[in-house]
Design an enzyme around this catalytic site. Sequence first.
Site, PDB file in Angstrom:
ATOM      1  N   THR A 219       5.033   3.002   8.193  1.00  0.00           N
ATOM      2  CA  THR A 219       6.901   2.397   9.140  1.00  0.00           C
ATOM      3  C   THR A 219       5.704   2.193  10.917  1.00  0.00           C
ATOM      4  OG1 THR A 219       8.713   3.032   7.423  1.00  0.00           O
ATOM      5  CG2 THR A 219       8.679   1.872   9.795  1.00  0.00           C
TER       6      THR A 219
ATOM      7  N   HIS B  76       2.966  -0.934  10.470  1.00  0.00           N
ATOM      8  CA  HIS B  76       4.044  -2.275  10.266  1.00  0.00           C
ATOM      9  C   HIS B  76       4.455  -2.071  11.845  1.00  0.00           C
ATOM     10  CE1 HIS B  76       5.030  -2.675   6.141  1.00  0.00           C
ATOM     11  NE2 HIS B  76       5.453  -2.176   5.487  1.00  0.00           N
TER      12      HIS B  76
END
Length: 347
Positions: free
Chosen positions: A40, A43
């Site tokens: 994440t 991301h």
Amino acid sequence: MTLAVRYTAARTLDTAPAPSTPPGPGEVELAPAFVGICGTDLHIFHGDMDARVTTPAVLGHEMSGRIVRVGDGVEGWAPGDAVTVMPLRWDDTCPACRAGHQHICQHLDFIGIDSPGAMQQRWTVPAATLIRLPESLPLDRAALVEPTAVAVHDVGRAQVAAGEKVVVVGGGPVGVLIALVARAAGADVRVVELSAHRRLLAEELGLTVWDPAAEDVAELVRQWTGDAGADVAFEVSGAAGGVDTAVDVLGVRGRLCLVAIHPRPREVNLHRFFWRELTLVGARLYDRSDFEKAVALVADGTIPAERLISKVVPLAQAPAAFEALEGGGDVMKILVDCTDEAQEAAV
Ligand SMILES: NC(=O)c1ccc[n+]([C@@H]2O[C@H](COP(=O)([O-])OP(=O)(O)OC[C@H]3O[C@@H](n4cnc5c(N)ncnc54)[C@H](O)[C@@H]3O)[C@@H](O)[C@H]2O)c1
Ligand SMILES: [Zn+2]
């Protein structure tokens, strides 16, 4: 002055001085020891989450550390205590909270995404987020508790039962942890992963791993299951191809558990859902019981956390570590060492 790693714009991180502030009522100040870099975080680094992240943003939500100072009204915690943090703050008033799903509060503050994270030498958090770590558990291994809690939650959401056949698509840190937790629950597990380095590491942990670029995974699953198909598939790759694999391998009444963050909508073979009466289950984050179970699994060695740690770098080298992960380098989990000693040694 203490240092923090900050995301400032797509593909740009810096390290900057960050002041240490006294904890307010109900808060504690921590000295983070080790902070994992997660899919994440990547991301965010790609710029995929710019609509959500306020820059400059201090990243980091997979951590271990020790308490430095406690604020007024904090009971049961003292300086020196070894802790990890369940990085969630919810409002307790929205429909999701009132229904008992605080971990996916409709106004959730995920600390490390929506508010400042742990990749710094001092970090102030609400005492309510603390999870106690056993003194016997080394702090580098303890940094894997948070992703292990994700895996515990996912295996629970998919209702994996002993003896079931489970395919994990995507053998990054989260996928491998799901495979290990599912195996500990008695499931028969296969992992599908593109990276040769990650396949080898998963094999060394005793997992059976397939390469979707070189092998016909759906055919291998037919042979393995006597033409039935798998009971459960976890989508942990975040890629369109991974979604196809996860749908293709499932047998009648199979469950697809969606764990990865897909940055855009995907095409899904819905005919297959109709034909085989499949179920799709979303899985996001964890609750306190998942975290406590994760501490136990890492502490008792069911999760060999030390085997997943590829590299440990000081704060100043964290930006380069993101580049390495982004390039799909031969790494699994990279930890940032946030201790004061590590920064002094790095100067
Ligand atoms: N649901 C949650 O609460 C939650 C929590 C943590 C992470 N995540 C998400 O889960 C995902 C996995 O996290 P991670 O840290 O392991 O990420 P990662 O990016 O390190 O791992 C993804 C893996 O999938 C592999 N892959 C890519 N395409 C594939 C394909 N077609 N077939 C098979 N494998 C393929 C990649 O080689 C990589 O090893 C990320 O999207 C992350 O954002 C979700
Ligand atoms: Zn809420």
